[in-house]
Design an enzyme around this catalytic site. Sequence first.
Site, PDB file in Angstrom:
ATOM      1  N   CYS A  59       0.842  -1.189   0.000  1.00  0.00           N
ATOM      2  CA  CYS A  59       0.000   0.000   0.000  1.00  0.00           C
ATOM      3  C   CYS A  59       0.879   1.242   0.000  1.00  0.00           C
ATOM      4  CB  CYS A  59      -0.960   0.105   1.197  1.00  0.00           C
ATOM      5  SG  CYS A  59      -2.047  -1.299   1.349  1.00  0.00           S
TER       6      CYS A  59
ATOM      7  N   ARG B 211       3.566  -0.278  -5.000  1.00  0.00           N
ATOM      8  CA  ARG B 211       3.362  -0.827  -3.664  1.00  0.00           C
ATOM      9  C   ARG B 211       2.033  -1.586  -3.530  1.00  0.00           C
ATOM     10  NH1 ARG B 211       6.798   1.362  -0.005  1.00  0.00           N
ATOM     11  NH2 ARG B 211       5.436   0.647   1.657  1.00  0.00           N
TER      12      ARG B 211
ATOM     13  N   TRP C 196      -2.911  -2.700  -1.571  1.00  0.00           N
ATOM     14  CA  TRP C 196      -2.655  -4.123  -1.787  1.00  0.00           C
ATOM     15  C   TRP C 196      -3.427  -4.812  -0.663  1.00  0.00           C
ATOM     16  CZ3 TRP C 196      -0.611  -8.330   0.855  1.00  0.00           C
ATOM     17  CH2 TRP C 196      -0.285  -9.440   0.056  1.00  0.00           C
TER      18      TRP C 196
ATOM     19  N   ASN D  53      -1.393   1.879   5.899  1.00  0.00           N
ATOM     20  CA  ASN D  53      -0.608   0.812   5.282  1.00  0.00           C
ATOM     21  C   ASN D  53      -0.095  -0.057   6.422  1.00  0.00           C
ATOM     22  OD1 ASN D  53       1.337  -0.761   3.978  1.00  0.00           O
ATOM     23  ND2 ASN D  53       2.870   0.867   4.057  1.00  0.00           N
ATOM     24  N   GLY D  54      -0.384  -1.363   6.367  1.00  0.00           N
ATOM     25  CA  GLY D  54       0.094  -2.260   7.419  1.00  0.00           C
ATOM     26  C   GLY D  54      -0.994  -3.235   7.821  1.00  0.00           C
TER      27      GLY D  54
ATOM     28  N   GLU E  16      15.941 -18.497  -9.300  1.00  0.00           N
ATOM     29  CA  GLU E  16      15.587 -17.112  -9.637  1.00  0.00           C
ATOM     30  C   GLU E  16      14.871 -17.055 -10.996  1.00  0.00           C
ATOM     31  OE1 GLU E  16      15.156 -14.473  -8.270  1.00  0.00           O
ATOM     32  OE2 GLU E  16      15.314 -12.892  -9.755  1.00  0.00           O
TER      33      GLU E  16
ATOM     34  N   LYS F 189      11.159 -15.518 -11.632  1.00  0.00           N
ATOM     35  CA  LYS F 189      10.910 -14.436 -12.599  1.00  0.00           C
ATOM     36  C   LYS F 189       9.782 -14.819 -13.548  1.00  0.00           C
ATOM     37  CE  LYS F 189      12.336 -11.940 -11.213  1.00  0.00           C
ATOM     38  NZ  LYS F 189      13.042 -11.456 -10.072  1.00  0.00           N
TER      39      LYS F 189
ATOM     40  N   GLU G 278       6.247 -15.134 -11.693  1.00  0.00           N
ATOM     41  CA  GLU G 278       5.609 -13.943 -11.135  1.00  0.00           C
ATOM     42  C   GLU G 278       5.061 -12.997 -12.205  1.00  0.00           C
ATOM     43  OE1 GLU G 278       9.596 -11.498  -9.742  1.00  0.00           O
ATOM     44  OE2 GLU G 278       7.782 -11.118  -8.640  1.00  0.00           O
TER      45      GLU G 278
ATOM     46  N   HIS H 278      14.268 -37.872  -8.731  1.00  0.00           N
ATOM     47  CA  HIS H 278      13.764 -38.361  -7.446  1.00  0.00           C
ATOM     48  C   HIS H 278      12.283 -38.023  -7.253  1.00  0.00           C
ATOM     49  CE1 HIS H 278      17.705 -39.715  -6.233  1.00  0.00           C
ATOM     50  NE2 HIS H 278      18.209 -38.564  -6.649  1.00  0.00           N
TER      51      HIS H 278
ATOM     52  N   LYS I 222       5.497  -4.370  -4.899  1.00  0.00           N
ATOM     53  CA  LYS I 222       6.954  -4.307  -4.921  1.00  0.00           C
ATOM     54  C   LYS I 222       7.554  -4.457  -3.538  1.00  0.00           C
ATOM     55  CE  LYS I 222      10.948  -3.411  -6.835  1.00  0.00           C
ATOM     56  NZ  LYS I 222      11.524  -4.511  -7.616  1.00  0.00           N
TER      57      LYS I 222
HETATM   58  O1  M6R Z   1      12.765  -5.572  -1.157  1.00  0.00           O
HETATM   59  P1  M6R Z   1      13.203  -6.985  -0.945  1.00  0.00           P
HETATM   60  O2  M6R Z   1      14.421  -7.337  -1.714  1.00  0.00           O
HETATM   61  O3  M6R Z   1      13.380  -7.314   0.519  1.00  0.00           O
HETATM   62  O4  M6R Z   1      12.007  -7.865  -1.488  1.00  0.00           O
HETATM   63  C1  M6R Z   1      12.009  -9.245  -1.342  1.00  0.00           C
HETATM   64  C2  M6R Z   1      11.001  -9.905  -2.259  1.00  0.00           C
HETATM   65  O5  M6R Z   1       9.723  -9.479  -1.963  1.00  0.00           O
HETATM   66  C3  M6R Z   1      11.289  -9.588  -3.731  1.00  0.00           C
HETATM   67  O6  M6R Z   1      12.587  -9.954  -4.085  1.00  0.00           O
HETATM   68  C4  M6R Z   1      10.300 -10.353  -4.642  1.00  0.00           C
HETATM   69  O7  M6R Z   1      10.530 -11.706  -4.553  1.00  0.00           O
HETATM   70  C5  M6R Z   1      10.416  -9.847  -6.074  1.00  0.00           C
HETATM   71  N1  M6R Z   1       9.128  -9.457  -6.561  1.00  0.00           N
HETATM   72  C6  M6R Z   1      10.924 -10.868  -7.022  1.00  0.00           C
HETATM   73  O8  M6R Z   1      11.052 -10.375  -8.310  1.00  0.00           O
END
Ligand code: M6R
Length: 600
Positions: free
Chosen positions: A2, A27, A73, A99-100, A477, A481, A484, A500, A595
């Site tokens: 948020c 956010r 969010w 926010n929270g 990773e 990517k 998401e 396995h 984000k």
């Molecule tokens: O701001 P941060 O690096 O602590 O965030 C951690 C994760 O939320 C962040 O890396 C998330 O996995 C990304 N959206 C991946 O692309």
Amino acid sequence: MCGIVGYIGENDTKEILLNGLEKLEYRGYDSAGIATLNDEGVCLTKVKGRIAALRESVDSSVQSTMGIGHTRWATHGVPGIINAHPHQSASGRFTLVHNGVIENFNKLKKEYLSDFDFVSDTDTEVIVQLIEKLYQKHQNTVTAFREAMRLLKGSYAIGMIDAEDHETLYVSKNKSPLLVGIGDGFNLVASDAMATLKETDQYVEIHDKEIVLVCRNFVEVQTIEGAVVDRKPYTAQIDASDTEKGTYSHFMLKEIDEQPIVMRKIINEYQNEDNELKLDADIRNAMKAADRIYIIAAGTSYHAGLVGKEFLEKLAKIPVEVHVASEFSYNMPLLSEKPLFIFISQSGETADSRSVLVKIKEKGYPALTITNVTGSTLSREANYTLHLYAGPEIAVASTKAYTAQIAVLAILAVDTASAKGFHLDFDPMQELAIVANAMEVLTDQKEELEQLARDYFATTRNAFFIGRSSDYNVSLEAALKLKEISYIQAEGFAGGELKHGTIALIEEGTPVIALATQENVNYSIRGNVQEVVARGANAMIISLKGLEEDDDAFVLPHVHELLTPLVSVIPMQLLAYYAALHRNCDVDKPRNLAKSVTVE
Ligand code: M6R
């Protein structure tokens, strides 16, 4: 998650709020709203969806000199107008954005607010009704606001307007980020300085549980007990143009392309005039003193931590454990005698990581934060900070922060190795410069990667990324990517582990992308590819120059074997980008995500 903006001053409030919310959309973006105050009262506009929809709904004729805005969010209650912020108290006098997560909202509802009718499913509405209830008792807004903040448990960043007071924005925070922006004839609040850089570059930090009265010509920060705090503003070091897409269609593509520049910036920032590596002596001593490193992170930053473990163990010979923050927080392993905690976080605000930081600080352990955001919570609260110098990362999918984290971890490992007297047979800065050049070569190969993305991901339901040794870390990773932003179900797997159990999922045409950048496992990973091809997989191998074979789909420029994650991830990022693009997904703002994850 948020985003919050608040403004008080002579300029066009709704425009400043909308512009700020647009910058904060990373956010959270499931619903949004603004409330402005003028002589007619409070004007409230809320929409389901994005800020663009809010902009269309706002009545452009309404003039006002104070207001608050929010982009959401969802945590409590489905995304929709009813649950969108701002929320109002029953009488309509108090209007609030939050926010929270308020952990005790049900308890507060039962204990104090049984006579109130609630319209939303949010925890936020409890805060605003509670303030109204406390106002009925104290007949004073600051006192009611303060009393309410005392009763809240959990995380919050709050901005509130009182319809009877045209001079003050009421603000407070605990665990969630919020800053006060200082202007000439106006003041404002924002979750992130990026939102309001057009208005000011002067910001004042708010510490947890403080109350701030934001007025047109002054700002008063108070402790929760009411004592006035004197805190000087700082200058936000963000270039406003870094927060724009420029000629790019997506922030993600821009940020992928920025990686060579970021590498060079890191090399520059961590070298002195004699081209020697320079790191704060306190950090070096803390690293030397530690008998074990605990890396704590989430998502992509966790994946960077896995690569960092390899550097630290191989070069500096310190045992390292890498933990997912949300797990570590509630299930701490047995710790060594002299641990050092390293928090890796692009935003520096991730609530799961912060929760660990708070707990280990209570135990008196030292902490180092590696972050992209100067002045972020994790940076402020740790003993030491290493900066990523990646510039604002706005796309939800992290790209340049991942490679910056890996580069900074490599520098940390090299520095610790030399502090411990270990000789390295390569020049790390020289090798990172080679990486920067290799990244440039890769970002120039977009057409080839776009075609591969079409061939492999156009219609698939699922995909596997496999690798061994450090290629396995990059596979994790790569899968994150792809899933998401394209919503393809993807898994990163250790090449040898597939047989396995998971190999049962391989069907005719299942995409399997294998990385082959490590000489000692080059033949074994190729063997694993044969196993899946025999079961119908549509496999491709991405290899390192020098290890390549004729049928490999893509060959990476040669770089030092330890640093291959910095280059092998780039085709993975571009494959994910083009897969999402061709599947008509919202690349920069994928569904259900935000984000900065500031809730646990
Ligand atoms: O701001 P941060 O690096 O602590 O965030 C951690 C994760 O939320 C962040 O890396 C998330 O996995 C990304 N959206 C991946 O692309």
